[in-house]
Scaffold this motif. Structure first.
Motif, short mmCIF file in Angstrom:
data_model
loop_
_atom_site.label_atom_id
_atom_site.label_comp_id
_atom_site.label_asym_id
_atom_site.label_seq_id
_atom_site.Cartn_x
_atom_site.Cartn_y
_atom_site.Cartn_z
N ARG A 446 -33.84 44.46 -19.64
CA ARG A 446 -33.65 43.04 -19.41
C ARG A 446 -34.94 42.31 -19.73
N SER A 447 -34.90 41.40 -20.68
CA SER A 447 -36.09 40.61 -20.97
C SER A 447 -36.29 39.60 -19.85
N ALA A 448 -37.42 38.94 -19.86
CA ALA A 448 -37.78 38.04 -18.77
C ALA A 448 -36.80 36.90 -18.59
N TYR A 468 -43.33 30.58 -20.97
CA TYR A 468 -43.91 31.91 -21.21
C TYR A 468 -45.06 31.78 -22.21
N GLN A 487 -31.64 36.76 -27.66
CA GLN A 487 -31.98 38.10 -28.13
C GLN A 487 -33.32 38.12 -28.87
N PRO A 490 -37.81 38.47 -26.81
CA PRO A 490 -38.91 39.46 -26.79
C PRO A 490 -39.87 39.30 -27.97
N ASN A 493 -41.82 35.89 -27.39
CA ASN A 493 -42.78 35.99 -26.28
C ASN A 493 -44.02 36.75 -26.71
N ARG A 494 -43.82 37.81 -27.51
CA ARG A 494 -44.97 38.55 -28.04
C ARG A 494 -45.81 37.67 -28.95
N ASP A 673 -33.68 44.63 -27.23
CA ASP A 673 -34.97 44.02 -26.90
C ASP A 673 -36.12 44.71 -27.62
N GLU A 677 -38.66 42.96 -30.37
CA GLU A 677 -40.10 42.89 -30.14
C GLU A 677 -40.87 43.62 -31.24
#
Length: 694
Positions: A446-448, A468, A487, A490, A493-494, A673, A677
């Motif tokens: 589960r992503s944030a 984020y 989807q 991730p 966010n990176r 996820d 990422e």
């Protein structure tokens, strides 16, 4: 909507008088469920068979209990549960163990621990609660159903019968002189349960569907009818016969007009419940021209006698059978499903002759409820131990040899997009030993945005402050859309952490970016329209540097226009124009290609033949016209289009489920996820071009 029903109840021999029409009604109900589960289009509401059997069970069981009380011998709770143990547990134990074995051999190894847990909860008559809880998990949508899912109705009944015999006994003693008050406690319970059913169906559909608190009123309706059976025997034939036919008509109408979009149970359950009550009530005063004329026919009576076993066997065969035949989940035809259901009927006949009747009518249990209870406890404990052992020792997933780490390869590549294309072309057909993450963990990841409640549920219209990356940064990037936008969180966010962006996530379940009112549960998805407008207002206030817009190509307009492409183009353009007015660079990130079945389950079933799980272009594109509409709208609005297809498919059109050491998808449509990422550098290279062009 996957619904199931309890075929067990009691037999006519246990009811007050031999009611062949009840056997026939049982046959009708189980046939509706089987045909619905087999995918026969005319019976999209076949799941109402569960309601028919809940009413019938309440009627027959209560009739039996009242007979005992009226005889003056009192009500023996011990004998009551002994009878149920002998009736239910031998066949259900056999089916649970056989289904668990079939799951171990043929079904997804990644989900076997889940299936073992379902088997355990089925043995303890609590699987309905487990299914209700998992049904609230949005990320679990689209996954193949559990082969134990049909045990939910047995669990609901047993939970009802933990309460009802005691309540009836207490009511009988309190209403000793005024029998008219006997039904009052049950009537109050039914009203409360029905009210909960109506309320919860809107707010928590899975709890409404599987929960015992929202289903008790259906069993209670049959029980209330049983308390009035003596009076009903005096019905004139001119009234009883039309009642029974009208009841059958109610059941038939609900079975053929309801479908997966019907908000069920709620108010809609009234029709099949009323129909069942009318058939049973009319049958209390048999008439020459009543529905008994049809229901008492020998073929229906015979099928009714096999209904419990047919119900128990048909669902596991529908889930496991295609895998035994080498078919991918969700790819079987209606013809194959009907063939499997026919096999289940043969198994039901064999189970009745070789297991159910020999145990149930064995002289060792005659007049000895203690023995029957000990047998029932032994069977339940035995199944629980087998399920627990299977959970502790799941089948191994053959990993093969190690392969290059996708994340590491992408992170160190001078040209991430070129490196990704190379890895796609050399994707393996065996699960590697260094798979990251391990297959059983992909679905549970589960992503944030999901953990923090930032991916808004269906009924919500809120736009929570989900920031984020670097929350203090003045460079704001917004992610906007549905779960096919989420989807990509991730990856974004990176990138946000690496490049100092403040990432704001605004996504909602099945809510498309285009300003088009969608159909959901048979009506307009107004919560989506409200949320979309609020989200765009908030984005405008943020004054972001870039807005990344994405949504699934699935979903239909509530009010389709003659030219659907033009309708979607106009809807997308309205959204892109509104976002562009904030001064942001707008990126239209097209939908990803879809796998041809649940990728994780397929990889678990064919861990050494992953090429069987790969999809191909153009079939992997869910809706080419929707992509055209989004692309045309972006061109007209000045937005940038990014097509992620080259990040998931080779130049030759193959879309593998494994790239490097990472599985591409988490289910039958969403990118996993870990994969999102890992390929963040490829997405980042394109986004840098967009920001740089400003």
């Amino acid at each position: 909507m996957n619904v199931n029903m309890d075929m067990k109840a009691t037999t006519p021999a246990e009811s007050p008088g031999l009611r062949l029409d009840i056997q026939g009604l049982r046959a009708v109900a189980v046939s509706l469920v089987v045909l619905g589960h087999a995918g026969v289009g005319s019976f999209g509401g076949g799941y109402v068979g569960v309601d028919v059997f809940f009413v019938m069970s309440g009627f027959l069981i209560t009739s039996l209990l009242v007979r005992e009380l009226a005889a003056g011998d009192g009500l023996s709770i011990r004998r009551f549960y002994a009878r149920r143990a002998l009736r239910l547990l031998p066949a259900s134990t056999l089916v649970v163990v056989a289904t668990l074995a079939g799951s171990w051999v043929f079904l997804s190894r990644a989900r076997f621990e889940e299936y073992a847990g379902d088997a355990l909860s089925s043995a303890l008559y609590a699987v309905n609660l487990r299914l209700a809880a998992s049904g609230t998990d949005y990320l679990a949508e689209g996954s193949p159903p559990s082969p134990f899912q049909h045990f939910w109705s047995l669990a609901v009944e047993e939970q009802f019968y933990l309460l009802w015999p005691l309540l009836l006994l207490l009511s009988w003693r309190l209403a000793r002189r005024r029998r008219g008050l006997l039904a009052v406690p049950l009537a109050v319970l039914c009203l409360l349960s029905f009210g909960l059913s109506v309320a919860v169906t809107q707010d928590a559909p899975s709890w409404a569907y599987f929960g015992s608190h929202t289903r008790f009123w259906e069993l209670g309706a049959g029980a209330l009818l049983a308390l009035s059976a003596e009076r009903l025997r005096g019905l004139p034939p001119g009234l009883a016969a039309p009642m029974s036919w009208a009841g059958l008509a109610c059941i038939a109408v609900s079975a053929t007009l309801y479908d997966n979009d019907t908000p069920f149970p709620g108010y809609y359950a009234l029709l099949p419940v009323l129909g069942s009550v009318l058939v049973l009530a009319g049958g209390c005063a048999p008439s020459r021209y009543g529905a008994q004329l049809l229901l008492s026919r020998r073929p229906l009576v015979w099928l009714g006698g096999l209904s419990y076993g047919w119900y128990l066997w048909h669902w596991p065969l529908l889930v496991i059978g295609p895998a035994m035949m080498g078919r991918l989940p969700g790819t079987s035809s209606v013809r194959i499903a009907l063939l499997l259901c026919a096999v289940a009927l043969v198994l039901a006949w064999a189970t009745l002759r070789l297991v159910e009747n020999p145990v149930r009518f064995h002289t060792a249990f005659r007049g000895r409820p203690g023995r029957a209870l000990r047998l029932g406890a032994g069977l339940s404990v035995g199944v629980a131990l087998i399920a627990a052992t299977a959970y502790a020792f799941p089948p191994a997933i053959d990993s093969g040899r190690p392969t290059p780490s996708l994340r590491q390869a992408m992170a160190t590549a001078p040209d991430p997009q070129l490196r990704l294309r190379q890895l796609l072309e050399t994707s393996g057909t065996r699960l590697p030993s260094n798979l990251a993450p391990p297959l059983p963990e992909i679905k549970s990841a589960r992503s944030a945005v999901y953990r923090d409640g930032c991916h808004v549920a269906y009924d919500s219209t809120s736009t929570p402050p989900c920031e984020y990356g670097d929350p203090a940064s003045r460079k704001v990037v917004v992610l906007f859309g549905d779960s096919h936008a989420a989807q990509w969180f991730p990856a974004l966010n990176r990138l946000a952490k690496e490049r100092g962006w403040k990432l704001v996530s605004l996504t909602k379940a099945s809510c498309k970016a285009a300003k088009v009112t969608l159909r959901r549960l048979g009506g307009p998805y107004t919560a989506c329209d409200t949320w979309r407008a609020r989200a765009i207002t908030r984005i405008t206030a943020l004054r972001p540097a870039m807005v990344i817009v994405s949504s699934s190509d699935a979903g239909d307009p509530m009010y389709p226009e003659p030219d659907l492409v033009q309708q979607w183009t106009g809807g997308f353009r309205t959204t892109y124009d509104a976002l562009g007015a904030s001064g942001a660079k707008v990126v239209a990130l097209l939908d990803t290609p879809w796998p041809k079945s649940d990728a994780v389950d397929c990889a678990a079933m064919y861990s050494l033949q992953l090429d069987r799980c790969a999809s191909r272009l153009p079939e992997a594109i869910q809706d080419e016209s929707r992509r055209t509409a989004s692309t045309d709208a972006a061109r007209l609005s000045g937005a940038t289009v990014i097509d992620p297809t080259p990040w998931l498919c080779t130049a030759g059109g193959d879309c593998p489920v494994l790239v490097g050491n990472t599985v591409v998808y988490r289910d039958d449509s969403h990118v996993a996820d870990a994969y999102a990422e890992a390929i963040a550098p490829a997405l980042g290279a394109r986004l840098a071009q967009v920001l740089g062009s400003g």
